[in-house]
Design an enzyme around this catalytic site. Structure first.
Site, short mmCIF file in Angstrom:
data_model
loop_
_atom_site.label_atom_id
_atom_site.label_comp_id
_atom_site.label_asym_id
_atom_site.label_seq_id
_atom_site.Cartn_x
_atom_site.Cartn_y
_atom_site.Cartn_z
N LYS A 1 0.86 -1.18 0.00
CA LYS A 1 0.00 0.00 0.00
C LYS A 1 0.90 1.23 0.00
CE LYS A 1 -3.55 2.44 2.60
NZ LYS A 1 -4.48 2.39 3.74
N ARG B 1 -10.45 10.10 1.95
CA ARG B 1 -10.26 10.77 3.25
C ARG B 1 -11.35 11.81 3.49
NH1 ARG B 1 -3.64 10.95 2.99
NH2 ARG B 1 -3.42 8.69 2.84
N LYS C 1 -2.07 -1.51 -3.91
CA LYS C 1 -2.96 -0.36 -3.85
C LYS C 1 -2.15 0.92 -3.92
CE LYS C 1 -5.91 1.98 -0.59
NZ LYS C 1 -6.36 2.09 0.77
#
Ligand code: PBG
Length: 326
Positions: A195, A205, A248
């Site tokens: 990640k 977010r 990711k």
């Protein structure tokens, strides 16, 4: 003109011929739909930077999950937005926490749908970091037992798979241990293994109110220029007991997906993240790209790179509107 033995166009001439030799397919079976669950009643609030994606209260999340099951998508991944945040992120493992209640409600309303939960503290901590702080730094080893508690509480609520996304070292091991010790040895772990510290998480977010209040995530998420490091992370996670390894984001990291695929024999997931989704939606809304074509091409590219599973905010719409093959 001399005779050409190979003429690529011969097999491209009709859709039937193209279909015969197509190397990569994306079907609904490959997809996981992310969902945001928030406190309240009757909440279905669209996220401004992610058109078509909503924050649902628990009962609405259960209805939405049931719709996703009916579409034939095999799994959802849940993100919780708690009513209360603190230094430790204690709502992450509360028995009556937002995720725990959402999992229970969704499991009650669906039959076969796999419910995956994201295990992390960033949505639950007042400072917005993925672990607890000591002298302003994220303390890896102090965070591990908290992640294990959170994962165990998700599984007790009925989660089928847990997915740690915090990037602390050793989290797969402590979660595996916690589950094995409590009779949940058959619950898989999907590890966010590689990640990256990516600017593509911006809209997420906003959606989850989980931006760090100070600093950034570069001391725990990976440095984008590194690919060999991704292979190390994947190897370590497999050694600690990960059942699925993840890369990711997806689109800017297709080379990493491809190398991870070649370097291991575990199932590989890729997360087509919020910012990747928002870019497509913004351009499509202006008529600058054909959304159906672009989404199909992006998902195909992620599969062609080597992902077995794609987590994507496009999942429900793409299936509903018939953008993918059956
Ligand atoms: C952390 C988490 C994040 C995402 C998934 N899990 C945010 C982050 O690391 O800042 C991002 C997903 C997306 O951008 O779609 N709990």
């Amino acid at each position: 003109m001399t005779a050409l033995l190979y003429r690529g166009r011969r097999m491209r001439r009709t859709e039937t011929l193209r279909r015969m030799i197509r190397e990569t397919r994306v079907t609904k079976n490959d997809l996981v739909m992310p969902m945001f669950v928030a406190e309240g009643k009757g909440v279905r609030e669209e996220i401004p930077s992610m058109p078509g994606i909503y924050r649902f209260s628990v009962e609405n999340a259960a209805d939405e999950a049931s719709r996703i099951e009916e579409l034939g998508i095999p799994a959802v991944i849940l993100f919780g937005i708690p009513g209360r945040k603190d230094e430790q992120g204690s709502e992450a493992w509360s028995e009556k926490g937002i995720i725990q209640r959402a999992v229970e409600a969704i499991k009650k309303k669906t039959e076969r749908l796999a419910v995956i939960t994201d295990v992390c503290l960033c949505e639950y901590t007042s400072h917005g970091h993925c672990g607890v702080l000591r002298d302003g730094e994220v303390d890896n080893d102090a965070t591990l037992p908290l992640l294990a508690k959170a994962a165990l509480s998700h599984v007790r609520a009925g989660a089928d798979v847990v997915a740690p996304s915090d990037m602390m070292d050793g989290r797969v091991m402590v979660i595996r241990q916690a589950l094995d010790d409590t009779g949940f040895g058959d619950v898989p772990i999907m590890a966010y293994s590689a990640k990256y510290a990516s600017a593509f998480y911006g809209p997420f977010r906003d959606a989850a109110f989980s931006a760090p209040q100070s600093g950034d995530r570069r001391s725990y998420q990976m440095d984008p220029p590194n690919a060999l490091e991704a292979l190390r992370e994947v190897n370590v996670d497999i050694g600690e007991g990960a059942d699925i390894v993840m890369v990711k984001p997806a689109l800017a990291y297709l080379d990493v997906i491809s190398r991870v695929r070649a370097s291991c024999i575990m199932p590989v997931a890729a997360y087509n993240v919020s910012g990747e989704y928002s870019l497509v939606k913004a351009a499509a809304a202006r008529g600058w790209v054909d959304e159906r074509g672009v989404v199909k091409e992006i998902l195909t590219a992620v599969r062609r790179a080597g992902a077995d599973v794609i987590i994507t905010y496009h999942a429900a719409e793409a299936v509903e509107k018939g953008w993918l093959e059956d």
